[in-house]
Write a protein that holds these residues in place. Structure first.
Motif, PDB file in Angstrom:
ATOM      1  N   GLN A  19       0.707  -1.264   0.000  1.00 20.47           N
ATOM      2  CA  GLN A  19       0.000   0.000   0.000  1.00 20.47           C
ATOM      3  C   GLN A  19       0.740   1.325   0.000  1.00 20.47           C
ATOM      4  O   GLN A  19       0.176   2.257  -0.446  1.00 20.47           O
ATOM      5  CB  GLN A  19      -0.992   0.052   1.138  1.00 20.47           C
ATOM      6  CG  GLN A  19      -2.161  -0.847   0.936  1.00 20.47           C
ATOM      7  CD  GLN A  19      -1.938  -2.178   1.502  1.00 20.47           C
ATOM      8  OE1 GLN A  19      -1.291  -2.315   2.502  1.00 20.47           O
ATOM      9  NE2 GLN A  19      -2.409  -3.177   0.854  1.00 20.47           N
ATOM     10  N   THR A  20       1.805   1.701   0.500  1.00 20.53           N
ATOM     11  CA  THR A  20       2.282   3.085   0.368  1.00 20.53           C
ATOM     12  C   THR A  20       3.796   3.132   0.321  1.00 20.53           C
ATOM     13  O   THR A  20       4.452   2.333   0.946  1.00 20.53           O
ATOM     14  CB  THR A  20       1.747   3.987   1.475  1.00 20.53           C
ATOM     15  OG1 THR A  20       0.946   4.988   0.923  1.00 20.53           O
ATOM     16  CG2 THR A  20       2.750   4.654   2.304  1.00 20.53           C
ATOM     17  N   ALA A  21       4.340   4.074  -0.425  1.00 23.69           N
ATOM     18  CA  ALA A  21       5.782   4.081  -0.674  1.00 23.69           C
ATOM     19  C   ALA A  21       6.568   4.551   0.538  1.00 23.69           C
ATOM     20  O   ALA A  21       6.199   5.527   1.177  1.00 23.69           O
ATOM     21  CB  ALA A  21       6.082   4.993  -1.851  1.00 23.69           C
ATOM     22  N   LYS A 165       0.490   7.724  -7.270  1.00 24.78           N
ATOM     23  CA  LYS A 165       1.933   7.578  -7.138  1.00 24.78           C
ATOM     24  C   LYS A 165       2.299   6.124  -6.876  1.00 24.78           C
ATOM     25  O   LYS A 165       1.504   5.339  -6.351  1.00 24.78           O
ATOM     26  CB  LYS A 165       2.469   8.458  -6.012  1.00 24.78           C
ATOM     27  CG  LYS A 165       1.955   8.099  -4.621  1.00 24.78           C
ATOM     28  CD  LYS A 165       2.563   9.026  -3.569  1.00 24.78           C
ATOM     29  CE  LYS A 165       2.071   8.660  -2.177  1.00 24.78           C
ATOM     30  NZ  LYS A 165       2.658   9.539  -1.131  1.00 24.78           N
ATOM     31  N   ASP A 166       3.538   5.766  -7.267  1.00 24.58           N
ATOM     32  CA  ASP A 166       4.036   4.412  -7.051  1.00 24.58           C
ATOM     33  C   ASP A 166       4.270   4.162  -5.574  1.00 24.58           C
ATOM     34  O   ASP A 166       4.514   5.088  -4.799  1.00 24.58           O
ATOM     35  CB  ASP A 166       5.355   4.198  -7.800  1.00 24.58           C
ATOM     36  CG  ASP A 166       5.172   4.215  -9.304  1.00 24.58           C
ATOM     37  OD1 ASP A 166       4.025   4.361  -9.759  1.00 24.58           O
ATOM     38  OD2 ASP A 166       6.180   4.106 -10.018  1.00 24.58           O
ATOM     39  N   THR A 167       4.242   2.881  -5.173  1.00 23.08           N
ATOM     40  CA  THR A 167       4.518   2.518  -3.791  1.00 23.08           C
ATOM     41  C   THR A 167       5.088   1.113  -3.724  1.00 23.08           C
ATOM     42  O   THR A 167       4.838   0.293  -4.606  1.00 23.08           O
ATOM     43  CB  THR A 167       3.239   2.587  -2.940  1.00 23.08           C
ATOM     44  OG1 THR A 167       3.545   2.178  -1.608  1.00 23.08           O
ATOM     45  CG2 THR A 167       2.160   1.656  -3.471  1.00 23.08           C
ATOM     46  N   ASN A 168       5.865   0.846  -2.692  1.00 23.79           N
ATOM     47  CA  ASN A 168       6.405  -0.493  -2.461  1.00 23.79           C
ATOM     48  C   ASN A 168       5.885  -1.104  -1.166  1.00 23.79           C
ATOM     49  O   ASN A 168       6.500  -1.996  -0.608  1.00 23.79           O
ATOM     50  CB  ASN A 168       7.941  -0.446  -2.397  1.00 23.79           C
ATOM     51  CG  ASN A 168       8.558  -0.111  -3.729  1.00 23.79           C
ATOM     52  OD1 ASN A 168       8.020  -0.465  -4.769  1.00 23.79           O
ATOM     53  ND2 ASN A 168       9.680   0.587  -3.707  1.00 23.79           N
ATOM     54  N   THR A 169       4.777  -0.605  -0.686  1.00 22.85           N
ATOM     55  CA  THR A 169       4.226  -1.103   0.567  1.00 22.85           C
ATOM     56  C   THR A 169       3.727  -2.529   0.410  1.00 22.85           C
ATOM     57  O   THR A 169       3.106  -2.877  -0.594  1.00 22.85           O
ATOM     58  CB  THR A 169       3.081  -0.197   1.031  1.00 22.85           C
ATOM     59  OG1 THR A 169       3.598   1.098   1.271  1.00 22.85           O
ATOM     60  CG2 THR A 169       2.434  -0.724   2.289  1.00 22.85           C
ATOM     61  N   LEU A 170       3.996  -3.353   1.418  1.00 19.92           N
ATOM     62  CA  LEU A 170       3.575  -4.754   1.377  1.00 19.92           C
ATOM     63  C   LEU A 170       2.176  -4.955   1.930  1.00 19.92           C
ATOM     64  O   LEU A 170       1.368  -5.684   1.378  1.00 19.92           O
ATOM     65  CB  LEU A 170       4.561  -5.624   2.167  1.00 19.92           C
ATOM     66  CG  LEU A 170       4.188  -7.099   2.314  1.00 19.92           C
ATOM     67  CD1 LEU A 170       4.230  -7.784   0.962  1.00 19.92           C
ATOM     68  CD2 LEU A 170       5.126  -7.805   3.274  1.00 19.92           C
ATOM     69  N   GLU A 171       1.858  -4.314   3.032  1.00 20.19           N
ATOM     70  CA  GLU A 171       0.583  -4.574   3.699  1.00 20.19           C
ATOM     71  C   GLU A 171       0.176  -3.379   4.549  1.00 20.19           C
ATOM     72  O   GLU A 171       1.030  -2.694   5.120  1.00 20.19           O
ATOM     73  CB  GLU A 171       0.689  -5.824   4.580  1.00 20.19           C
ATOM     74  CG  GLU A 171      -0.637  -6.264   5.176  1.00 20.19           C
ATOM     75  CD  GLU A 171      -0.514  -7.612   5.873  1.00 20.19           C
ATOM     76  OE1 GLU A 171      -1.505  -8.053   6.463  1.00 20.19           O
ATOM     77  OE2 GLU A 171       0.578  -8.214   5.822  1.00 20.19           O
TER      78      GLU A 171
END
Length: 512
Positions: A19-21, A165-171
């Motif tokens: 969910q969020t970068a 916007k891009d994000t690398n959030t897992l959970e």
């Protein structure tokens, strides 16, 4: 302010994911996820939007088209896609409709679907749309997380502003259904730590993964030590031990300074196991309440008993279960199985199993009270099984071989049996995702035509409403709202008040 996913299909439309970068900021203690337990009634909007579903076959509601109405009874989204949900932003409810966008055939011959998530206010006005997303999940403050399968990218989308916007959030991290933070990854999706909703990172360098667990009172993290860190703890004698995990707060701090093999939540306690003992932790604070030697599957603080499982060469499957008190006195033992799957409100009784016939794999079920006394049994499970354990009784499904159908009976915990007034052919328990009151949907054959008629049964196994052509329960906190059909009408029914929120004719023309 509390933001909560409110309606059915949250698990389908808004899949758990990333969910969020993360940002490049240093650890900022002032912006850590709030550790205050949320007030479950705080700032929650009054129900103003409701989801209904079209006519369906027996328990096949997942494939039915759906619609949305507001509290004035106006349909703001017509019967269309199968997946809708309700969210709230600043105390006002909004409807999210998932519709098919682009469809392409991939190299394996399967179709890849991109969906558009369209958001409407309670008047039916479109206020935003997120396009080209494989699945999405609501976060908070009007923000959706989405994943694009073709691009292999995760996004955060602001409904009101249109920003993406891009994000690398897992959970997403939730406490009492309120999003308060994220589990963060780097650009290669290696675990970095946790953050608040603004992405301010709390680095957890000792760990290579983490996941949230929730009790009735709080939410914690279970974090797994990196292998190099674990090797400093595990001795040669423990070389076969599982990877070490720690219990952390959502601020990344250790709750208890102990190493465990496994940690999981059970109602309002936490079980934490190491190689030789089980510890029971308070579900609100994480404080260690007591420890037991060996493996424990249930601990009842109020009654002062627990259920222990041990290896046994004499048992059919190598394990034997015992009911014991906190002074380590054995109250009942010799059981080869235990089940807590169907519990629905009682802590006075437990269900154990024995394999009494060495020639078959069928077990017999017994009810044992907290004093270790057998109050009911045996019930041979060859053609009978327990559907649910309720407060004062339990529901049993029995297969009638001659009629080739199931029949249902109600037993109290002393073995007394009574029949339902109607001859139900199917009873299904309807769970709510938020863990509140649930119901049963019971079907019996229509006496005048083909098909079935449905009743709603509460957790005391009393019929509370009857006579539906189909029914599916969903709701905010209580499971009180029903998408249903009765006679020639379809609509949305309030189980609590016994009244229709919305109703329309299911046949509008001769073609129907």
């Amino acid at each position: 302010m509390k933001k909560k996913i409110l309606a059915v299909f949250a698990a389908c439309i808004f899949m758990a994911g990333c969910q969020t970068a993360p940002t490049d900021k240093d650890i900022v203690s002032e912006t850590k996820p709030d550790s205050t337990i949320a007030d479950e009634n705080k700032n929650m909007p009054e129900d103003s939007l409701f989801i209904g579903y079209g006519r369906q076959e027996l328990f096949s509601w997942g494939n039915a088209d759906s619609y949305v109405v507001n509290k004035e009874g106006k349909k703001i989204i017509e019967m269309s896609s199968t997946q809708k949900t309700i969210i709230d932003i600043d105390g006002r409810q909004y409807a999210v409709d998932r519709v098919v966008g682009n469809t392409e055939k991939n190299e394996y011959g399967w179709y890849d679907y991109d969906y558009n998530y369209v958001v409407y206010d309670d008047t039916g006005e479109k206020i935003g749309e997120m396009e080209g997303i494989s699945y999405a999940q609501y976060i908070t403050d009007g923000k959706l997380y989405g994943y694009n399968n073709k691009e292999r990218k995760y996004y955060i989308f602001d409904i009101l502003s249109g920003e993406r916007k891009d994000t690398n959030t897992l959970e997403i991290l939730y406490r009492n259904n309120e999003a308060i933070g994220f589990i963060q990854m780097d650009e290669n999706y290696n675990f970095k730590g946790i953050s608040d909703l603004d992405g301010n990172l709390i680095a957890l360098d000792m760990y290579d993964s983490a996941y949230p667990i929730s009790t009735d009172s709080n939410t914690f993290l279970v974090a797994q030590l990196k292998l190099d860190e674990a090797r400093q703890v595990v001795t040669e004698a423990d070389r076969y031990r599982n990877r070490i995990v720690h219990l952390l707060t959502l601020e990344g701090e250790k709750v208890v300074d102990m190493d465990f093999d496994n940690i999981y939540a059970q109602e309002d306690v936490i079980f934490a196991r190491d190689s030789g003992a089980t510890f029971v932790l308070d579900g609100k604070t994480g404080e260690v309440l007591r420890g037991f030697p060996g493996e424990v599957v249930v601990a009842n603080e109020e009654k002062g008993v627990f259920i222990k499982v041990e290896e046994s060469e004499e048992a059919r499957y190598g394990r034997v279960y015992s009911l014991m008190d906190f002074d380590m006195n054995v109250l009942s033992t010799g059981w080869e199985g235990y089940s807590d799957m169907y519990r629905g409100g009682t802590d006075e009784y437990y269900m154990f199993y024995k394999y009494e016939d060495p020639k078959t794999y069928y077990s017999s079920m017994y009810v044992v009270n907290t004093k270790g006394e057998i109050t009911f049994g045996p019930l041979e499970e060859k053609e009978s099984w327990v559907v649910a354990m309720c407060e004062n009784c339990f529901l049993v499904e029995i297969y009638d071989g001659e009629e080739r159908r199931s029949v249902y009976k109600i037993f109290d915990y002393n073995g007394n049996v009574k029949e339902f007034e109607k001859d139900y052919v199917s009873i299904q328990r309807q769970y709510n995702n938020d863990g509140y009151t649930d119901y049963f949907i019971a079907a019996y054959e229509n006496p005048v035509s083909a098909g079935h008629i449905y009743d709603i049964i509460d957790m005391d196994l009393n019929v509370v409403h009857s006579g539906f052509n189909y029914v599916y329960l969903y709701g905010v906190d209580s499971g009180r709202f029903v998408s249903a059909s009765q006679g020639f009408d379809i609509g949305i029914f309030d189980v609590e008040s016994g009244s229709w929120i919305y109703k329309e004719r299911s046949f509008n023309s001769l073609e129907d």
